[in-house]
Design a protein around this motif. Sequence first.
Motif, PDB file in Angstrom:
ATOM      1  N   LEU A 260       2.593  17.327 -13.543  1.00  0.00           N
ATOM      2  CA  LEU A 260       1.427  16.538 -13.913  1.00  0.00           C
ATOM      3  C   LEU A 260       1.485  15.159 -13.280  1.00  0.00           C
ATOM      4  O   LEU A 260       2.571  14.622 -13.027  1.00  0.00           O
ATOM      5  N   ILE A 261       0.319  14.605 -12.997  1.00  0.00           N
ATOM      6  CA  ILE A 261       0.247  13.239 -12.473  1.00  0.00           C
ATOM      7  C   ILE A 261      -0.601  12.408 -13.429  1.00  0.00           C
ATOM      8  O   ILE A 261      -1.363  12.932 -14.244  1.00  0.00           O
ATOM      9  N   SER A 262      -0.481  11.086 -13.341  1.00  0.00           N
ATOM     10  CA  SER A 262      -1.279  10.212 -14.202  1.00  0.00           C
ATOM     11  C   SER A 262      -2.740  10.259 -13.763  1.00  0.00           C
ATOM     12  O   SER A 262      -3.050  10.468 -12.585  1.00  0.00           O
ATOM     13  N   PHE A 263      -3.636  10.047 -14.709  1.00  0.00           N
ATOM     14  CA  PHE A 263      -5.058  10.017 -14.356  1.00  0.00           C
ATOM     15  C   PHE A 263      -5.356   8.820 -13.452  1.00  0.00           C
ATOM     16  O   PHE A 263      -6.269   8.876 -12.619  1.00  0.00           O
ATOM     17  N   GLU A 264      -4.570   7.765 -13.594  1.00  0.00           N
ATOM     18  CA  GLU A 264      -4.739   6.600 -12.724  1.00  0.00           C
ATOM     19  C   GLU A 264      -4.534   7.005 -11.256  1.00  0.00           C
ATOM     20  O   GLU A 264      -5.294   6.592 -10.373  1.00  0.00           O
ATOM     21  N   ARG A 265      -3.536   7.840 -11.023  1.00  0.00           N
ATOM     22  CA  ARG A 265      -3.278   8.308  -9.656  1.00  0.00           C
ATOM     23  C   ARG A 265      -4.395   9.242  -9.180  1.00  0.00           C
ATOM     24  O   ARG A 265      -4.806   9.181  -8.021  1.00  0.00           O
ATOM     25  N   GLU A 266      -4.875  10.109 -10.060  1.00  0.00           N
ATOM     26  CA  GLU A 266      -5.992  10.975  -9.708  1.00  0.00           C
ATOM     27  C   GLU A 266      -7.223  10.144  -9.352  1.00  0.00           C
ATOM     28  O   GLU A 266      -7.952  10.475  -8.394  1.00  0.00           O
ATOM     29  N   MET A 267      -7.469   9.067 -10.092  1.00  0.00           N
ATOM     30  CA  MET A 267      -8.620   8.209  -9.800  1.00  0.00           C
ATOM     31  C   MET A 267      -8.452   7.503  -8.464  1.00  0.00           C
ATOM     32  O   MET A 267      -9.442   7.288  -7.733  1.00  0.00           O
TER      33      MET A 267
ATOM     34  N   ILE B  46      -9.580   9.975  -6.022  1.00  0.00           N
ATOM     35  CA  ILE B  46     -11.033  10.152  -6.101  1.00  0.00           C
ATOM     36  C   ILE B  46     -11.755   8.980  -5.440  1.00  0.00           C
ATOM     37  O   ILE B  46     -12.735   9.165  -4.691  1.00  0.00           O
ATOM     38  N   GLU B  47     -11.271   7.754  -5.682  1.00  0.00           N
ATOM     39  CA  GLU B  47     -11.908   6.578  -5.087  1.00  0.00           C
ATOM     40  C   GLU B  47     -11.788   6.599  -3.569  1.00  0.00           C
ATOM     41  O   GLU B  47     -12.715   6.172  -2.857  1.00  0.00           O
ATOM     42  N   ALA B  48     -10.648   7.104  -3.063  1.00  0.00           N
ATOM     43  CA  ALA B  48     -10.498   7.228  -1.605  1.00  0.00           C
ATOM     44  C   ALA B  48     -11.523   8.214  -1.050  1.00  0.00           C
ATOM     45  O   ALA B  48     -12.140   7.972   0.002  1.00  0.00           O
ATOM     46  N   TYR B  49     -11.721   9.312  -1.757  1.00  0.00           N
ATOM     47  CA  TYR B  49     -12.714  10.304  -1.326  1.00  0.00           C
ATOM     48  C   TYR B  49     -14.126   9.711  -1.354  1.00  0.00           C
ATOM     49  O   TYR B  49     -14.909   9.879  -0.401  1.00  0.00           O
ATOM     50  N   LEU B  50     -14.470   9.014  -2.445  1.00  0.00           N
ATOM     51  CA  LEU B  50     -15.811   8.442  -2.575  1.00  0.00           C
ATOM     52  C   LEU B  50     -16.077   7.396  -1.498  1.00  0.00           C
ATOM     53  O   LEU B  50     -17.201   7.285  -0.973  1.00  0.00           O
ATOM     54  N   ALA B  51     -15.054   6.631  -1.143  1.00  0.00           N
ATOM     55  CA  ALA B  51     -15.207   5.628  -0.080  1.00  0.00           C
ATOM     56  C   ALA B  51     -15.530   6.295   1.247  1.00  0.00           C
ATOM     57  O   ALA B  51     -16.361   5.802   2.032  1.00  0.00           O
ATOM     58  N   LEU B  52     -14.886   7.440   1.521  1.00  0.00           N
ATOM     59  CA  LEU B  52     -15.175   8.183   2.749  1.00  0.00           C
ATOM     60  C   LEU B  52     -16.586   8.738   2.740  1.00  0.00           C
ATOM     61  O   LEU B  52     -17.284   8.719   3.773  1.00  0.00           O
ATOM     62  N   GLU B  53     -17.043   9.243   1.591  1.00  0.00           N
ATOM     63  CA  GLU B  53     -18.398   9.778   1.507  1.00  0.00           C
ATOM     64  C   GLU B  53     -19.452   8.688   1.653  1.00  0.00           C
ATOM     65  O   GLU B  53     -20.561   8.935   2.166  1.00  0.00           O
TER      66      GLU B  53
ATOM     67  N   SER C  17      -7.402  18.327 -10.550  1.00  0.00           N
ATOM     68  CA  SER C  17      -8.148  19.014 -11.604  1.00  0.00           C
ATOM     69  C   SER C  17      -9.483  18.327 -11.881  1.00  0.00           C
ATOM     70  O   SER C  17     -10.396  18.945 -12.424  1.00  0.00           O
ATOM     71  N   VAL C  18      -9.613  17.034 -11.501  1.00  0.00           N
ATOM     72  CA  VAL C  18     -10.855  16.311 -11.691  1.00  0.00           C
ATOM     73  C   VAL C  18     -11.529  16.017 -10.349  1.00  0.00           C
ATOM     74  O   VAL C  18     -12.751  16.004 -10.241  1.00  0.00           O
ATOM     75  N   GLN C  19     -10.736  15.825  -9.300  1.00  0.00           N
ATOM     76  CA  GLN C  19     -11.303  15.480  -7.996  1.00  0.00           C
ATOM     77  C   GLN C  19     -12.309  16.511  -7.478  1.00  0.00           C
ATOM     78  O   GLN C  19     -13.357  16.128  -6.936  1.00  0.00           O
ATOM     79  N   PRO C  20     -12.059  17.839  -7.639  1.00  0.00           N
ATOM     80  CA  PRO C  20     -13.075  18.806  -7.189  1.00  0.00           C
ATOM     81  C   PRO C  20     -14.426  18.613  -7.871  1.00  0.00           C
ATOM     82  O   PRO C  20     -15.475  18.868  -7.266  1.00  0.00           O
ATOM     83  N   LEU C  21     -14.414  18.138  -9.128  1.00  0.00           N
ATOM     84  CA  LEU C  21     -15.673  17.903  -9.843  1.00  0.00           C
ATOM     85  C   LEU C  21     -16.430  16.731  -9.220  1.00  0.00           C
ATOM     86  O   LEU C  21     -17.672  16.750  -9.133  1.00  0.00           O
ATOM     87  N   ALA C  22     -15.688  15.708  -8.770  1.00  0.00           N
ATOM     88  CA  ALA C  22     -16.325  14.577  -8.089  1.00  0.00           C
ATOM     89  C   ALA C  22     -16.916  15.017  -6.751  1.00  0.00           C
ATOM     90  O   ALA C  22     -18.013  14.584  -6.362  1.00  0.00           O
TER      91      ALA C  22
END
Length: 452
Positions: free
Chosen positions: A314-321, A324-331, A356-361
């Motif tokens: 498991l990883i922290s949600f902070e790391r998952e975010m 996600i923020e890196a992905y959103l910046a690219l988009e 587990s959350v990034q695919p939803l973003a």
Amino acid sequence: MTGLAERVGRAAFIQIVIECWNEVFIALLLIIVLFEMHDYRNTRYGIHLDISISKKLVIFYATVMLYDLCSILTGVFSGAQGGGADTALKLTAVCTCAVSAFHNIFIMQIFKVYFADRLGLWRIRRAVAVFQGTEAVLCILLMLADLICDSSGRELAHLIWQGTAFVIFLFIGIVTMSERKQINHPISELILIIDAFPLIGSFEMLFFSTDHSGKVLCVMALMVFLIYEKNKTEFIIGSMYELEKAKTQLAENRLSLEQSNNEALLAQIQPHFINNSLMAISARCVDYSDVYENISNFSLYLRSHFEAVRDTRLISFEREMTNIEAYLALEQLRYKDRLNVELEIECDDFFIPALSVQPLAEIAVRKGIGSYSDGGSVRIATDRVGGEVRIDISYFGEGERNEPDIGAKEAAAALENAKARLSLIGGRLEIIRGENGVTASVTIDTDGGEGI
């Protein structure tokens, strides 16, 4: 009826009447169980619930009814004159042997599945399998004896069969009594009941040469039904637990297979080489802040996916975010002003499976923003209520609806992947559709669960 009473005698006629009443009584029990099974599957609990013990109970009552029917036919044909009556008696005896053998083998199967298998008693399981084979062989020999042997030969065959059944059911009873504390109480009660009555019947036939098996089976059927009704809720909860356990195991197996496939793919694409190359390129772009930031975001996006494949911790949600923020910046490079990102992160001090959350973003951006002419907004919010954390990933489109940037199959696969990963920590995913947008709502129990 009068002719039958005169031909078979008063005592035998009364026995036939009793067997008929037994047949009606057991049929009523069978109907009740069938109706309850229908309720479980459709309406009572709001889910399709398949209770295996109910199925076994239906088979049990069906065999008891067949045995009673054979006893009735034996009584009806006894005392009749002519070759047809003798043939009918022999065929009835063969059917009685077949039904009785099936009933005994079925009881052994219940013991094997609900007792030996659950406790891991593999030697006992193998022994019961041998007993089942022995019962089947003896049944065939007994049917042949009923067809071709004289009365003394049939008596000897029946004696051997009853003696073997007595030993088998005595063995099952002793094992159940010695190990009953290790398994749930209703199951051990049921096994003891369905084992005790055949044991009593075999003992009676061996040592007293009397046969009250019809009455014995009727009493056993009633006692089994009462135990089942008394502990019905526990059986239902057990079945629901087994269903959820099977679903979790299936999700774990799918994730394990996906991980194996991804590891094989990673071995071919050499992620370290790709990551190092990107870092080397970005180092040469320090003077170009936009280029440097975008290459760094792309490197972080790739690294998060590579690490998720290698490491299942498991990883922290902070790391998952962060990922996600890196992905959103690219988009945002692609969609520019058409993509508006809103982050309302109230809590991030909990752990989840990576990706587990990034695919939803990604679905929110590609299916939501990409399918509207004027783009729209993607909102990610977290909140803690009691012992649960809720993560909402929403998109709200603006303008005319166009073809989405992601295909239906690709979106469904990403959604299933997220569900499979969340299920490992008991997470729940709900899709809420609005007029101009959709929200993927994730709920994670952080009180004593794994997602802490």
